[in-house]
Motif scaffolding. Structure first.
Motif, PDB file in Angstrom:
ATOM      1  N   ILE A  59     -12.135  -7.363   4.214  1.00  0.00           N
ATOM      2  CA  ILE A  59     -12.171  -8.497   5.135  1.00  0.00           C
ATOM      3  C   ILE A  59     -11.614  -9.698   4.382  1.00  0.00           C
ATOM      4  O   ILE A  59     -12.216 -10.168   3.414  1.00  0.00           O
ATOM      5  CB  ILE A  59     -13.595  -8.799   5.628  1.00  0.00           C
ATOM      6  N   LEU A  60     -10.450 -10.171   4.805  1.00  0.00           N
ATOM      7  CA  LEU A  60      -9.808 -11.313   4.162  1.00  0.00           C
ATOM      8  C   LEU A  60     -10.117 -12.568   4.979  1.00  0.00           C
ATOM      9  O   LEU A  60      -9.670 -12.705   6.118  1.00  0.00           O
ATOM     10  CB  LEU A  60      -8.299 -11.088   4.061  1.00  0.00           C
ATOM     11  N   LEU A  61     -10.897 -13.461   4.390  1.00  0.00           N
ATOM     12  CA  LEU A  61     -11.302 -14.694   5.075  1.00  0.00           C
ATOM     13  C   LEU A  61     -10.207 -15.738   4.895  1.00  0.00           C
ATOM     14  O   LEU A  61      -9.980 -16.246   3.798  1.00  0.00           O
ATOM     15  CB  LEU A  61     -12.631 -15.195   4.516  1.00  0.00           C
ATOM     16  N   ALA A  62      -9.521 -16.058   6.006  1.00  0.00           N
ATOM     17  CA  ALA A  62      -8.382 -16.977   5.972  1.00  0.00           C
ATOM     18  C   ALA A  62      -8.468 -17.993   7.099  1.00  0.00           C
ATOM     19  O   ALA A  62      -7.454 -18.391   7.670  1.00  0.00           O
ATOM     20  CB  ALA A  62      -7.074 -16.184   6.057  1.00  0.00           C
ATOM     21  N   ALA A  63      -9.691 -18.412   7.426  1.00  0.00           N
ATOM     22  CA  ALA A  63      -9.905 -19.261   8.603  1.00  0.00           C
ATOM     23  C   ALA A  63     -10.206 -20.710   8.275  1.00  0.00           C
ATOM     24  O   ALA A  63     -10.313 -21.532   9.185  1.00  0.00           O
ATOM     25  CB  ALA A  63     -11.055 -18.684   9.451  1.00  0.00           C
ATOM     26  N   GLY A  64     -10.360 -21.056   7.012  1.00  0.00           N
ATOM     27  CA  GLY A  64     -10.851 -22.376   6.646  1.00  0.00           C
ATOM     28  C   GLY A  64      -9.882 -23.518   6.914  1.00  0.00           C
ATOM     29  O   GLY A  64      -8.671 -23.324   7.055  1.00  0.00           O
ATOM     30  N   VAL A  78      -7.852  -9.451   8.656  1.00  0.00           N
ATOM     31  CA  VAL A  78      -7.631 -10.843   8.279  1.00  0.00           C
ATOM     32  C   VAL A  78      -8.255 -11.729   9.353  1.00  0.00           C
ATOM     33  O   VAL A  78      -7.898 -11.620  10.533  1.00  0.00           O
ATOM     34  CB  VAL A  78      -6.138 -11.177   8.145  1.00  0.00           C
ATOM     35  N   VAL A  79      -9.184 -12.586   8.955  1.00  0.00           N
ATOM     36  CA  VAL A  79      -9.873 -13.464   9.897  1.00  0.00           C
ATOM     37  C   VAL A  79      -9.148 -14.800   9.939  1.00  0.00           C
ATOM     38  O   VAL A  79      -9.033 -15.496   8.933  1.00  0.00           O
ATOM     39  CB  VAL A  79     -11.348 -13.666   9.509  1.00  0.00           C
ATOM     40  N   LEU A  80      -8.662 -15.161  11.134  1.00  0.00           N
ATOM     41  CA  LEU A  80      -7.920 -16.400  11.347  1.00  0.00           C
ATOM     42  C   LEU A  80      -8.810 -17.450  11.986  1.00  0.00           C
ATOM     43  O   LEU A  80      -9.787 -17.135  12.658  1.00  0.00           O
ATOM     44  CB  LEU A  80      -6.708 -16.151  12.250  1.00  0.00           C
ATOM     45  N   ALA A 105      -2.182  -0.787   8.072  1.00  0.00           N
ATOM     46  CA  ALA A 105      -3.640  -0.900   7.961  1.00  0.00           C
ATOM     47  C   ALA A 105      -4.135  -2.338   8.093  1.00  0.00           C
ATOM     48  O   ALA A 105      -5.301  -2.608   7.845  1.00  0.00           O
ATOM     49  CB  ALA A 105      -4.105  -0.318   6.624  1.00  0.00           C
ATOM     50  N   LEU A 106      -3.266  -3.276   8.491  1.00  0.00           N
ATOM     51  CA  LEU A 106      -3.659  -4.679   8.607  1.00  0.00           C
ATOM     52  C   LEU A 106      -3.951  -5.039  10.058  1.00  0.00           C
ATOM     53  O   LEU A 106      -3.167  -4.725  10.959  1.00  0.00           O
ATOM     54  CB  LEU A 106      -2.545  -5.590   8.075  1.00  0.00           C
ATOM     55  N   ARG A 107      -5.068  -5.732  10.268  1.00  0.00           N
ATOM     56  CA  ARG A 107      -5.434  -6.188  11.608  1.00  0.00           C
ATOM     57  C   ARG A 107      -5.832  -7.656  11.528  1.00  0.00           C
ATOM     58  O   ARG A 107      -6.528  -8.063  10.596  1.00  0.00           O
ATOM     59  CB  ARG A 107      -6.597  -5.361  12.159  1.00  0.00           C
TER      60      ARG A 107
END
Length: 199
Positions: free
Chosen positions: A6-11, A48-50, A67-69
């Motif tokens: 889980i890639l946190l990229a929402a900040g 990836v969380v936007l 494999a990326l969502r």
């Protein structure tokens, strides 16, 4: 054991003054670099969380498939816990654990992620696997599926840290000789520092 990322990229990157996700890194946006690192590891998939700057961040990920969502977290402004919840909800039901990656840690390598996965495979009863560099707790962190329900109930900007304290006896500490786990990019000075570290 199926382990996803889980890639946190929402900040909002308030301390940086511009989107951290889009900072140049080795010729591409930072978010794309970290996503490529995750995809190069043993992770079975990456979410990836936007949130803030979602359109620009999504464009930075153009062409990364397989494999990326990508998922949009409408409540990203409520803190890291909200983004983490969105990421967990996007995982398939077969997942046994998730490695939580931060978009502002460009020095993390596929090998480091693989070490976390291997440590979990060796101690599957662990609630989490946490890297540690010279006694200092680091990230990314692997969270076992047994914690997912409680992680979804968290609030605020501390991620899963309260749960790691609660289940301290079930945490597998992974001592690493890599300062990447304790170096992130919150300010322009941090950014200049990691650029120097990367050479």
């Amino acid at each position: 054991m199926t382990v996803h990322g889980i890639l946190l990229a929402a900040g909002r990157s308030a301390r940086m003054g511009r989107p951290k996700q889009l900072l140049p890194w080795q010729g591409r946006p930072l978010v794309r670099h970290v996503a490529e690192v995750a995809l190069a590891s043993r992770l079975a998939g990456v979410v990836v969380v936007l949130g803030a700057y979602a359109g620009e961040v999504a464009r930075a990920l153009d062409g990364l498939n397989g494999a990326l969502r990508q998922v949009m977290c409408a409540e990203y402004a409520r803190g890291q816990a909200a983004s983490l919840r969105c990421g967990l909800e996007a995982l398939p039901g077969s997942v046994r654990a998730a490695v939580v990656l931060l978009v502002d840690q460009p020095l993390v390598t596929p090998m480091l992620i693989n070490h976390l996965i291997a440590a979990f495979e060796a101690t599957p009863a662990a609630a989490a696997v946490v890297p540690r560099y010279q006694g200092q707790r680091g990230t990314p962190v692997l969270l076992a599926e047994r914690l997912f329900a409680e992680v979804r109930a968290l609030e605020g900007d501390h991620g899963a840290r309260p749960l790691l304290a609660r289940y301290a006896d079930a945490v597998r500490w992974l001592d690493v000789d890599d300062p990447a786990v304790v170096e992130d990019v919150d300010t322009p000075e941090d950014y200049e520092h990691v650029l120097r570290e990367a050479g």
